[in-house]
Scaffold this motif. Sequence first.
Motif, PDB file in Angstrom:
ATOM      1  N   GLU A   7      -5.660 -20.125   6.935  1.00  0.00           N
ATOM      2  CA  GLU A   7      -5.769 -18.890   7.714  1.00  0.00           C
ATOM      3  C   GLU A   7      -5.525 -17.668   6.835  1.00  0.00           C
ATOM      4  O   GLU A   7      -6.175 -16.632   6.999  1.00  0.00           O
ATOM      5  CB  GLU A   7      -4.776 -18.901   8.879  1.00  0.00           C
ATOM      6  N   ALA A   8      -4.589 -17.796   5.892  1.00  0.00           N
ATOM      7  CA  ALA A   8      -4.314 -16.679   4.987  1.00  0.00           C
ATOM      8  C   ALA A   8      -5.516 -16.406   4.099  1.00  0.00           C
ATOM      9  O   ALA A   8      -5.862 -15.248   3.830  1.00  0.00           O
ATOM     10  CB  ALA A   8      -3.083 -16.987   4.134  1.00  0.00           C
ATOM     11  N   ALA A   9      -6.154 -17.486   3.617  1.00  0.00           N
ATOM     12  CA  ALA A   9      -7.328 -17.311   2.771  1.00  0.00           C
ATOM     13  C   ALA A   9      -8.445 -16.609   3.531  1.00  0.00           C
ATOM     14  O   ALA A   9      -9.102 -15.694   3.004  1.00  0.00           O
ATOM     15  CB  ALA A   9      -7.793 -18.676   2.266  1.00  0.00           C
ATOM     16  N   GLU A  10      -8.668 -17.008   4.753  1.00  0.00           N
ATOM     17  CA  GLU A  10      -9.713 -16.382   5.564  1.00  0.00           C
ATOM     18  C   GLU A  10      -9.368 -14.930   5.890  1.00  0.00           C
ATOM     19  O   GLU A  10     -10.231 -14.052   5.874  1.00  0.00           O
ATOM     20  CB  GLU A  10      -9.924 -17.196   6.836  1.00  0.00           C
ATOM     21  N   MET A  11      -8.087 -14.686   6.173  1.00  0.00           N
ATOM     22  CA  MET A  11      -7.653 -13.330   6.497  1.00  0.00           C
ATOM     23  C   MET A  11      -7.790 -12.414   5.276  1.00  0.00           C
ATOM     24  O   MET A  11      -8.227 -11.259   5.397  1.00  0.00           O
ATOM     25  CB  MET A  11      -6.192 -13.362   6.964  1.00  0.00           C
ATOM     26  N   THR A  12      -7.441 -12.929   4.091  1.00  0.00           N
ATOM     27  CA  THR A  12      -7.525 -12.131   2.864  1.00  0.00           C
ATOM     28  C   THR A  12      -8.960 -11.706   2.599  1.00  0.00           C
ATOM     29  O   THR A  12      -9.229 -10.562   2.210  1.00  0.00           O
ATOM     30  CB  THR A  12      -6.979 -12.929   1.672  1.00  0.00           C
ATOM     31  N   GLN A  13      -9.905 -12.611   2.824  1.00  0.00           N
ATOM     32  CA  GLN A  13     -11.308 -12.280   2.595  1.00  0.00           C
ATOM     33  C   GLN A  13     -11.806 -11.201   3.550  1.00  0.00           C
ATOM     34  O   GLN A  13     -12.740 -10.461   3.231  1.00  0.00           O
ATOM     35  CB  GLN A  13     -12.171 -13.536   2.730  1.00  0.00           C
ATOM     36  N   SER A  14     -11.176 -11.111   4.711  1.00  0.00           N
ATOM     37  CA  SER A  14     -11.648 -10.156   5.722  1.00  0.00           C
ATOM     38  C   SER A  14     -11.007  -8.773   5.584  1.00  0.00           C
ATOM     39  O   SER A  14     -11.432  -7.832   6.244  1.00  0.00           O
ATOM     40  CB  SER A  14     -11.377 -10.705   7.123  1.00  0.00           C
ATOM     41  N   LEU A  15      -9.990  -8.641   4.735  1.00  0.00           N
ATOM     42  CA  LEU A  15      -9.320  -7.355   4.589  1.00  0.00           C
ATOM     43  C   LEU A  15     -10.257  -6.326   3.970  1.00  0.00           C
ATOM     44  O   LEU A  15     -10.968  -6.604   3.001  1.00  0.00           O
ATOM     45  CB  LEU A  15      -8.070  -7.504   3.696  1.00  0.00           C
ATOM     46  N   GLN A  16     -10.246  -5.129   4.522  1.00  0.00           N
ATOM     47  CA  GLN A  16     -11.062  -4.033   4.008  1.00  0.00           C
ATOM     48  C   GLN A  16     -10.122  -2.965   3.454  1.00  0.00           C
ATOM     49  O   GLN A  16      -9.603  -2.132   4.194  1.00  0.00           O
ATOM     50  CB  GLN A  16     -11.949  -3.456   5.123  1.00  0.00           C
ATOM     51  N   LEU A  17      -9.885  -3.015   2.147  1.00  0.00           N
ATOM     52  CA  LEU A  17      -8.965  -2.076   1.514  1.00  0.00           C
ATOM     53  C   LEU A  17      -9.700  -1.245   0.472  1.00  0.00           C
ATOM     54  O   LEU A  17     -10.785  -1.616   0.014  1.00  0.00           O
ATOM     55  CB  LEU A  17      -7.809  -2.828   0.841  1.00  0.00           C
ATOM     56  N   LEU A  56       0.833  -1.203   0.000  1.00  0.00           N
ATOM     57  CA  LEU A  56       0.000   0.000   0.000  1.00  0.00           C
ATOM     58  C   LEU A  56       0.868   1.254   0.000  1.00  0.00           C
ATOM     59  O   LEU A  56       0.509   2.270  -0.606  1.00  0.00           O
ATOM     60  CB  LEU A  56      -0.938  -0.009   1.205  1.00  0.00           C
ATOM     61  N   ASP A  57       2.015   1.174   0.674  1.00  0.00           N
ATOM     62  CA  ASP A  57       2.942   2.312   0.689  1.00  0.00           C
ATOM     63  C   ASP A  57       3.500   2.610  -0.697  1.00  0.00           C
ATOM     64  O   ASP A  57       3.969   3.722  -0.949  1.00  0.00           O
ATOM     65  CB  ASP A  57       4.101   2.045   1.649  1.00  0.00           C
ATOM     66  N   GLN A  58       3.467   1.631  -1.581  1.00  0.00           N
ATOM     67  CA  GLN A  58       3.953   1.821  -2.951  1.00  0.00           C
ATOM     68  C   GLN A  58       2.846   2.252  -3.910  1.00  0.00           C
ATOM     69  O   GLN A  58       3.054   2.314  -5.111  1.00  0.00           O
ATOM     70  CB  GLN A  58       4.594   0.529  -3.464  1.00  0.00           C
ATOM     71  N   ALA A  59       1.666   2.529  -3.354  1.00  0.00           N
ATOM     72  CA  ALA A  59       0.529   3.006  -4.151  1.00  0.00           C
ATOM     73  C   ALA A  59       0.148   2.030  -5.252  1.00  0.00           C
ATOM     74  O   ALA A  59      -0.193   2.428  -6.364  1.00  0.00           O
ATOM     75  CB  ALA A  59       0.835   4.385  -4.738  1.00  0.00           C
ATOM     76  N   VAL A  60       0.191   0.728  -4.949  1.00  0.00           N
ATOM     77  CA  VAL A  60      -0.224  -0.253  -5.950  1.00  0.00           C
ATOM     78  C   VAL A  60      -1.710  -0.086  -6.243  1.00  0.00           C
ATOM     79  O   VAL A  60      -2.484   0.364  -5.396  1.00  0.00           O
ATOM     80  CB  VAL A  60       0.075  -1.700  -5.476  1.00  0.00           C
ATOM     81  N   GLU A  61      -2.113  -0.447  -7.452  1.00  0.00           N
ATOM     82  CA  GLU A  61      -3.509  -0.292  -7.857  1.00  0.00           C
ATOM     83  C   GLU A  61      -4.357  -1.486  -7.436  1.00  0.00           C
ATOM     84  O   GLU A  61      -5.591  -1.382  -7.359  1.00  0.00           O
ATOM     85  CB  GLU A  61      -3.592  -0.088  -9.365  1.00  0.00           C
ATOM     86  N   ALA A  62      -3.734  -2.631  -7.222  1.00  0.00           N
ATOM     87  CA  ALA A  62      -4.429  -3.837  -6.768  1.00  0.00           C
ATOM     88  C   ALA A  62      -3.386  -4.758  -6.154  1.00  0.00           C
ATOM     89  O   ALA A  62      -2.180  -4.589  -6.386  1.00  0.00           O
ATOM     90  CB  ALA A  62      -5.151  -4.528  -7.920  1.00  0.00           C
ATOM     91  N   ILE A  63      -3.839  -5.726  -5.392  1.00  0.00           N
ATOM     92  CA  ILE A  63      -2.930  -6.688  -4.763  1.00  0.00           C
ATOM     93  C   ILE A  63      -3.391  -8.102  -5.097  1.00  0.00           C
ATOM     94  O   ILE A  63      -4.579  -8.427  -4.983  1.00  0.00           O
ATOM     95  CB  ILE A  63      -2.878  -6.512  -3.235  1.00  0.00           C
ATOM     96  N   VAL A  64      -2.450  -8.924  -5.544  1.00  0.00           N
ATOM     97  CA  VAL A  64      -2.698 -10.344  -5.785  1.00  0.00           C
ATOM     98  C   VAL A  64      -2.111 -11.117  -4.606  1.00  0.00           C
ATOM     99  O   VAL A  64      -0.937 -10.936  -4.274  1.00  0.00           O
ATOM    100  CB  VAL A  64      -2.052 -10.814  -7.104  1.00  0.00           C
ATOM    101  N   VAL A  65      -2.911 -11.947  -3.974  1.00  0.00           N
ATOM    102  CA  VAL A  65      -2.452 -12.742  -2.833  1.00  0.00           C
ATOM    103  C   VAL A  65      -2.386 -14.207  -3.245  1.00  0.00           C
ATOM    104  O   VAL A  65      -3.364 -14.782  -3.711  1.00  0.00           O
ATOM    105  CB  VAL A  65      -3.383 -12.577  -1.617  1.00  0.00           C
ATOM    106  N   ALA A  66      -1.200 -14.794  -3.090  1.00  0.00           N
ATOM    107  CA  ALA A  66      -0.984 -16.205  -3.417  1.00  0.00           C
ATOM    108  C   ALA A  66      -0.335 -16.870  -2.210  1.00  0.00           C
ATOM    109  O   ALA A  66       0.865 -17.139  -2.201  1.00  0.00           O
ATOM    110  CB  ALA A  66      -0.110 -16.347  -4.664  1.00  0.00           C
ATOM    111  N   VAL A  67      -1.120 -17.084  -1.186  1.00  0.00           N
ATOM    112  CA  VAL A  67      -0.654 -17.744   0.032  1.00  0.00           C
ATOM    113  C   VAL A  67      -1.653 -18.855   0.332  1.00  0.00           C
ATOM    114  O   VAL A  67      -2.832 -18.594   0.551  1.00  0.00           O
ATOM    115  CB  VAL A  67      -0.557 -16.765   1.219  1.00  0.00           C
ATOM    116  N   ALA A  68      -1.177 -20.104   0.355  1.00  0.00           N
ATOM    117  CA  ALA A  68      -2.082 -21.255   0.313  1.00  0.00           C
ATOM    118  C   ALA A  68      -2.650 -21.674   1.661  1.00  0.00           C
ATOM    119  O   ALA A  68      -3.509 -22.542   1.712  1.00  0.00           O
ATOM    120  CB  ALA A  68      -1.366 -22.447  -0.322  1.00  0.00           C
ATOM    121  N   HIS A  69      -2.193 -21.097   2.746  1.00  0.00           N
ATOM    122  CA  HIS A  69      -2.674 -21.518   4.058  1.00  0.00           C
ATOM    123  C   HIS A  69      -4.131 -21.101   4.272  1.00  0.00           C
ATOM    124  O   HIS A  69      -4.535 -20.014   3.861  1.00  0.00           O
ATOM    125  CB  HIS A  69      -1.799 -20.898   5.158  1.00  0.00           C
TER     126      HIS A  69
END
Length: 345
Positions: A140-150, A125-138
Amino acid sequence: MGDNGSRRGAGRSPSMAQVAALAGVSHQTVSRVLNDASLVKEETRLRVLAAIEELGYRRNFAARLLATNRSRRIGMVTAHLGLHGPSMIALGVQEAGYAEGYDVSLVGLPEFSAEMLDNAVERLLDQAVEAIVVAVAHREAAEMTQSLQLSIPIVTVQGVLAGTPLSASIDQQAGAELAVGHLLDLGHRHVAHVAGPSDWVEAEQRRAGWRRAHEERGLLPGPELEGDWSPASGHRAGLLIADDPDVTAVFAGNDSMALGLLNALHGRGRRVPDDVSVVGFDDVPESAFYWPALTTVSQDFAELGRRALSLALAAVRGEDESTLDPIVPTLTVRRSTAAPAQPAG
């Protein structure tokens, strides 16, 4: 030291204002040159470029963002880049980004933790990206990614759970069903499974495919042994399997574990595929040169990268967010599988 030396030796990077002063032009003219504007005279453009070269100026990212309101940069978070799948997914996304004229800022996590994932997102986010791709297979990571409010889109390409919005994936369960179905159709009745770590979504989905292939044929699966994706864990499982005369076929959760499994079977005098057939998952470049050449599931990581970028850019443009149908992998049949020497009971 002369003037040039003092400029190059300064602790801080040269600014756009310094470039403008050296070239004898305005700050706005330097910005136009950097943005390839057609209004700048060729003589002026060359003078600005010469000043940039002399000062060793690197275009300031924030200045570009202010000028265009677009960073043309996609962020990506991944983990376990030493493994084939995560590394190929990262490569696929990067290649797709470059093809679309986007830089991809990659943050690789050596291990997954919620804190590491959260810090990685903040860095992007500090790099002002336009979108983020998450590729973490755990999981907990999948559940956490769904809960992010960006305020920017998040695309999930690994560890995709059912109902995950804005996701692109490869159908892991379908791939496992192909692998195990191949063995069962050859005449094996109870296929053993060397599974990946239980907290990985992909391992869970491949395990489900292994079970489903048996259920569809009214059969009970063979024994299950848990690995950690490494050849060493496959070897440990292989030693147990080699001592079980009822096992005539094994589905390994990835090719690395299949490699260790093959080594253990050879060491115990179990012939492949005469005594035991083996199927892997991933189709790593080396799998064709295992002994014997490994039958395995192939995944189209380049297409996955293209789909991920397409989703991200569509979301950036404000188009409807969607989840694409998973890519169905294919089975590459080689010499590590054959019909059982005697009909299995």
